[in-house]
Design a protein around this motif. Structure first.
Motif, PDB file in Angstrom:
ATOM      1  N   TYR A  68      32.059  50.143  48.817  1.00  0.00           N
ATOM      2  CA  TYR A  68      31.641  49.704  47.493  1.00  0.00           C
ATOM      3  C   TYR A  68      30.161  49.369  47.563  1.00  0.00           C
ATOM      4  CZ  TYR A  68      36.469  49.449  45.923  1.00  0.00           C
ATOM      5  OH  TYR A  68      37.748  49.762  45.554  1.00  0.00           O
ATOM      6  N   LYS A  96      28.476  50.577  41.633  1.00  0.00           N
ATOM      7  CA  LYS A  96      28.421  49.742  40.432  1.00  0.00           C
ATOM      8  C   LYS A  96      27.022  49.196  40.235  1.00  0.00           C
ATOM      9  CE  LYS A  96      32.758  49.747  39.174  1.00  0.00           C
ATOM     10  NZ  LYS A  96      33.139  50.309  37.893  1.00  0.00           N
ATOM     11  N   TRP A 106      33.528  40.693  39.859  1.00  0.00           N
ATOM     12  CA  TRP A 106      34.218  41.947  39.538  1.00  0.00           C
ATOM     13  C   TRP A 106      35.176  42.332  40.663  1.00  0.00           C
ATOM     14  CZ3 TRP A 106      34.800  46.767  41.643  1.00  0.00           C
ATOM     15  CH2 TRP A 106      35.309  47.763  40.812  1.00  0.00           C
ATOM     16  N   LEU A 107      34.718  42.214  41.899  1.00  0.00           N
ATOM     17  CA  LEU A 107      35.564  42.559  43.048  1.00  0.00           C
ATOM     18  C   LEU A 107      36.795  41.659  43.108  1.00  0.00           C
ATOM     19  CD1 LEU A 107      32.691  43.132  45.590  1.00  0.00           C
ATOM     20  CD2 LEU A 107      34.299  44.888  44.783  1.00  0.00           C
ATOM     21  N   HIS A 108      36.597  40.376  42.870  1.00  0.00           N
ATOM     22  CA  HIS A 108      37.733  39.434  42.852  1.00  0.00           C
ATOM     23  C   HIS A 108      38.713  39.820  41.738  1.00  0.00           C
ATOM     24  CE1 HIS A 108      40.040  35.753  42.901  1.00  0.00           C
ATOM     25  NE2 HIS A 108      39.766  35.590  41.618  1.00  0.00           N
ATOM     26  N   ASP A 109      38.178  40.071  40.544  1.00  0.00           N
ATOM     27  CA  ASP A 109      39.035  40.425  39.404  1.00  0.00           C
ATOM     28  C   ASP A 109      39.809  41.716  39.650  1.00  0.00           C
ATOM     29  OD1 ASP A 109      38.029  38.176  38.148  1.00  0.00           O
ATOM     30  OD2 ASP A 109      36.690  39.299  36.807  1.00  0.00           O
ATOM     31  N   ASN A 110      39.282  42.579  40.523  1.00  0.00           N
ATOM     32  CA  ASN A 110      39.931  43.851  40.827  1.00  0.00           C
ATOM     33  C   ASN A 110      40.679  43.841  42.158  1.00  0.00           C
ATOM     34  OD1 ASN A 110      39.221  46.049  38.673  1.00  0.00           O
ATOM     35  ND2 ASN A 110      37.428  44.731  38.871  1.00  0.00           N
ATOM     36  N   GLN A 112      39.935  43.178  45.342  1.00  0.00           N
ATOM     37  CA  GLN A 112      39.365  43.814  46.526  1.00  0.00           C
ATOM     38  C   GLN A 112      39.179  42.826  47.681  1.00  0.00           C
ATOM     39  OE1 GLN A 112      39.021  47.140  46.653  1.00  0.00           O
ATOM     40  NE2 GLN A 112      39.870  47.092  44.582  1.00  0.00           N
TER      41      GLN A 112
END
Length: 190
Positions: A68, A96, A106-110, A112
């Motif tokens: 990422y 991104k 964003w990574l936490h929400d997805n 990862q």
């Protein structure tokens, strides 16, 4: 700047022009990968201040499954995408355009979690300790995952940040590399 080892070895990468970026030299990159690898087995990678994508591409070349890449600058995103095209492995990368703090959220929400994290912010804007704490709070680091921090040689990072423990530290000219490992056996679920 080129890919040093692995599947993409020898491919020349483009770097950003101008004084705003400081790409990791091939010498420092080689030293980093000798300290943490040099080869991998399907690990997942985060390059939070990706710049040219140099470190993420090297990691995938050496066996990491997915990288990422985050950067806040449009030109950097273009260069990362151009360099990824050279690998002919587009599906191994997620790119991104967002700043590091938004990227972490964003990574936490997805959902990862990463085995390797490269943290090489511009020297003048380094808030590494804060971001190391945030990564742990958001549970983005896999058990025994490693975070590789590049700083100005004058910066002294602590031996521990939360459950991250400094394993190695090495200076190369104006750059200091500090490698942390998360000393945690399992990720706690909420």
């Amino acid at each position: 700047m080129r890919v040093i080892a692995g599947d993409f070895k020898g491919r020349r990468l483009t770097s950003l022009s101008g004084d705003n970026t400081r790409p990791t030299s091939d010498k420092i990159k080689g030293s980093i990968f000798n300290m943490i690898g040099p080869y991998f087995d399907e690990e997942k990678v985060l390059d939070l201040y990706s710049g040219s994508g140099n470190l993420a591409i090297e990691a995938v070349s050496r066996g990491c499954s997915k990288a990422y890449c985050f950067d806040n600058h449009f030109k950097a995103i273009q260069v990362i995408q151009e360099n990824i095209k050279l690998t002919k492995s587009d599906s191994s990368f997620v790119v991104k355009k967002m700043d590091a703090d938004r990227g972490l959220e964003w990574l936490h929400d997805n959902g990862q979690i990463f085995d390797l994290i490269f943290l090489d912010p511009p020297y003048a804007k380094q808030i590494i300790e804060t971001q190391l704490e945030k990564m742990q709070e958001l549970k983005l680091i896999a058990p025994f995952g490693r975070v590789i921090c590049e700083t100005d040689k004058q910066v002294d990072l602590p031996d521990t940040v939360g459950k991250l423990v400094a394993l190695k530290q090495q200076s190369y000219g104006a750059t200091k590399v500090t490698i942390y490992r998360l000393e945690e056996e399992e990720v706690e679920n909420d």
